[in-house]
Motif scaffolding. Sequence first.
Motif, PDB file in Angstrom:
ATOM      1  N   ARG A  64     -21.583 -14.067  -9.344  1.00  0.00           N
ATOM      2  CA  ARG A  64     -21.900 -14.203  -7.912  1.00  0.00           C
ATOM      3  C   ARG A  64     -21.346 -13.014  -7.129  1.00  0.00           C
ATOM      4  O   ARG A  64     -22.023 -12.449  -6.257  1.00  0.00           O
ATOM      5  CB  ARG A  64     -21.313 -15.500  -7.383  1.00  0.00           C
ATOM      6  CG  ARG A  64     -21.453 -15.667  -5.897  1.00  0.00           C
ATOM      7  CD  ARG A  64     -20.700 -16.914  -5.446  1.00  0.00           C
ATOM      8  NE  ARG A  64     -20.819 -17.073  -4.018  1.00  0.00           N
ATOM      9  CZ  ARG A  64     -19.855 -17.545  -3.248  1.00  0.00           C
ATOM     10  NH1 ARG A  64     -18.712 -17.909  -3.769  1.00  0.00           N
ATOM     11  NH2 ARG A  64     -20.039 -17.675  -1.972  1.00  0.00           N
ATOM     12  N   GLY A  68     -24.478 -11.309  -5.829  1.00  0.00           N
ATOM     13  CA  GLY A  68     -24.828 -12.030  -4.608  1.00  0.00           C
ATOM     14  C   GLY A  68     -25.685 -13.249  -4.872  1.00  0.00           C
ATOM     15  O   GLY A  68     -26.240 -13.838  -3.951  1.00  0.00           O
ATOM     16  N   ILE A  69     -25.783 -13.640  -6.156  1.00  0.00           N
ATOM     17  CA  ILE A  69     -26.604 -14.787  -6.568  1.00  0.00           C
ATOM     18  C   ILE A  69     -25.690 -15.805  -7.230  1.00  0.00           C
ATOM     19  O   ILE A  69     -24.977 -15.486  -8.175  1.00  0.00           O
ATOM     20  CB  ILE A  69     -27.701 -14.346  -7.563  1.00  0.00           C
ATOM     21  CG1 ILE A  69     -28.637 -13.335  -6.894  1.00  0.00           C
ATOM     22  CG2 ILE A  69     -28.469 -15.545  -8.103  1.00  0.00           C
ATOM     23  CD1 ILE A  69     -29.556 -12.609  -7.859  1.00  0.00           C
ATOM     24  N   GLU A  70     -25.705 -17.038  -6.712  1.00  0.00           N
ATOM     25  CA  GLU A  70     -24.846 -18.082  -7.261  1.00  0.00           C
ATOM     26  C   GLU A  70     -25.684 -19.110  -8.012  1.00  0.00           C
ATOM     27  O   GLU A  70     -26.491 -19.825  -7.411  1.00  0.00           O
ATOM     28  CB  GLU A  70     -24.070 -18.782  -6.133  1.00  0.00           C
ATOM     29  CG  GLU A  70     -23.128 -19.840  -6.638  1.00  0.00           C
ATOM     30  CD  GLU A  70     -22.269 -20.444  -5.543  1.00  0.00           C
ATOM     31  OE1 GLU A  70     -21.761 -21.557  -5.771  1.00  0.00           O
ATOM     32  OE2 GLU A  70     -22.122 -19.829  -4.476  1.00  0.00           O
ATOM     33  N   MET A  87     -30.297 -11.533  -3.153  1.00  0.00           N
ATOM     34  CA  MET A  87     -29.089 -11.755  -2.353  1.00  0.00           C
ATOM     35  C   MET A  87     -29.164 -13.092  -1.633  1.00  0.00           C
ATOM     36  O   MET A  87     -30.158 -13.423  -0.998  1.00  0.00           O
ATOM     37  CB  MET A  87     -28.923 -10.623  -1.339  1.00  0.00           C
ATOM     38  CG  MET A  87     -27.645 -10.728  -0.522  1.00  0.00           C
ATOM     39  SD  MET A  87     -26.139 -10.716  -1.499  1.00  0.00           S
ATOM     40  CE  MET A  87     -26.010  -8.995  -1.907  1.00  0.00           C
ATOM     41  N   GLY A  88     -28.100 -13.876  -1.776  1.00  0.00           N
ATOM     42  CA  GLY A  88     -28.004 -15.148  -1.069  1.00  0.00           C
ATOM     43  C   GLY A  88     -28.666 -16.326  -1.756  1.00  0.00           C
ATOM     44  O   GLY A  88     -28.676 -17.419  -1.197  1.00  0.00           O
ATOM     45  N   VAL A  90     -28.830 -19.507  -4.007  1.00  0.00           N
ATOM     46  CA  VAL A  90     -27.878 -20.507  -4.487  1.00  0.00           C
ATOM     47  C   VAL A  90     -28.663 -21.562  -5.256  1.00  0.00           C
ATOM     48  O   VAL A  90     -29.632 -22.125  -4.734  1.00  0.00           O
ATOM     49  CB  VAL A  90     -27.110 -21.169  -3.326  1.00  0.00           C
ATOM     50  CG1 VAL A  90     -26.185 -22.258  -3.836  1.00  0.00           C
ATOM     51  CG2 VAL A  90     -26.332 -20.129  -2.533  1.00  0.00           C
ATOM     52  N   GLN A 105     -35.245 -13.811  -2.030  1.00  0.00           N
ATOM     53  CA  GLN A 105     -33.891 -13.800  -1.496  1.00  0.00           C
ATOM     54  C   GLN A 105     -33.641 -14.944  -0.532  1.00  0.00           C
ATOM     55  O   GLN A 105     -34.536 -15.409   0.148  1.00  0.00           O
ATOM     56  CB  GLN A 105     -33.580 -12.459  -0.817  1.00  0.00           C
ATOM     57  CG  GLN A 105     -34.348 -12.192   0.460  1.00  0.00           C
ATOM     58  CD  GLN A 105     -35.703 -11.544   0.225  1.00  0.00           C
ATOM     59  OE1 GLN A 105     -36.202 -11.469  -0.883  1.00  0.00           O
ATOM     60  NE2 GLN A 105     -36.321 -11.078   1.297  1.00  0.00           N
ATOM     61  N   GLY A 106     -32.383 -15.375  -0.516  1.00  0.00           N
ATOM     62  CA  GLY A 106     -31.968 -16.387   0.448  1.00  0.00           C
ATOM     63  C   GLY A 106     -32.395 -17.802   0.156  1.00  0.00           C
ATOM     64  O   GLY A 106     -32.227 -18.680   0.996  1.00  0.00           O
ATOM     65  N   THR A 108     -32.175 -21.539  -1.323  1.00  0.00           N
ATOM     66  CA  THR A 108     -31.162 -22.506  -1.732  1.00  0.00           C
ATOM     67  C   THR A 108     -31.851 -23.678  -2.414  1.00  0.00           C
ATOM     68  O   THR A 108     -32.770 -24.277  -1.849  1.00  0.00           O
ATOM     69  CB  THR A 108     -30.358 -23.029  -0.520  1.00  0.00           C
ATOM     70  OG1 THR A 108     -29.690 -21.932   0.095  1.00  0.00           O
ATOM     71  CG2 THR A 108     -29.344 -24.077  -0.940  1.00  0.00           C
ATOM     72  N   GLY A 132     -35.720 -17.330   1.999  1.00  0.00           N
ATOM     73  CA  GLY A 132     -35.027 -18.162   2.962  1.00  0.00           C
ATOM     74  C   GLY A 132     -35.324 -19.648   2.886  1.00  0.00           C
ATOM     75  O   GLY A 132     -34.760 -20.424   3.658  1.00  0.00           O
ATOM     76  N   LYS A 134     -35.249 -23.537   1.807  1.00  0.00           N
ATOM     77  CA  LYS A 134     -34.211 -24.471   1.375  1.00  0.00           C
ATOM     78  C   LYS A 134     -34.913 -25.681   0.775  1.00  0.00           C
ATOM     79  O   LYS A 134     -35.734 -26.319   1.428  1.00  0.00           O
ATOM     80  CB  LYS A 134     -33.333 -24.923   2.543  1.00  0.00           C
ATOM     81  CG  LYS A 134     -32.785 -23.794   3.410  1.00  0.00           C
ATOM     82  CD  LYS A 134     -31.963 -22.790   2.637  1.00  0.00           C
ATOM     83  CE  LYS A 134     -31.487 -21.666   3.524  1.00  0.00           C
ATOM     84  NZ  LYS A 134     -31.316 -20.414   2.809  1.00  0.00           N
TER      85      LYS A 134
END
Length: 195
Positions: A64, A68-70, A87-88, A90, A105-106, A108, A132, A134
């Motif tokens: 991570r 930047g990736i979890e 990046m970002g 999750v 990216q982004g 979740t 982005g 979710k």
Amino acid sequence: MGFFSRMREDIASAREHDPAARSNIEIVLAYSGLHAVWSHRVAHKMWQVKALKTPARILSQVTRGLTGIEIHPGATIGRRFFIDHGMGVVIGETSEIGDDCMLYQGVTLGGRSLEQTKRHPTLGDGVVVGAGAKVLGPVEIGAGSAIGANAVVVKSAPENSILTGIPAKDRKRSPEENQPAVDPAEYALDPALFI
């Protein structure tokens, strides 16, 4: 399938999904999404051994920090998974991701409960999740679906859906929106992809 065969498949998938990819060497050295996925595969194997759960979490946290990736080591990820930019991103512990999926990216894939149960999303094969977005809770997104950028998905959707909005609403893909399926056999047929 062996680790290196899957790596070759991942490289071919990156070339398939990213028109900016110029060479396999560039992909191997500079694509953080692939680095995160490769590290996750090691962490996931470790996670399956009770005595290695803590080292698996440590590896996922180091990854991570570097990418930047979890991705939680408990998450289950299919073949030819590609994270573009990354990046970002999750991905929670009980997430399940099918084959040939792609995240931007982004994104979740998160939970909505603190209970020790299935609390993260399941993505069917070939699902694409826009930047982005979710996807929250133990929802199931059917194969071949696409989730629009910044959508918030809290309900399951059938195969070949388009999901947009906050909260996201699903609709059936129209025929002109269908993307041709990638035949996994194509990855093994072109030796140039592996150079």
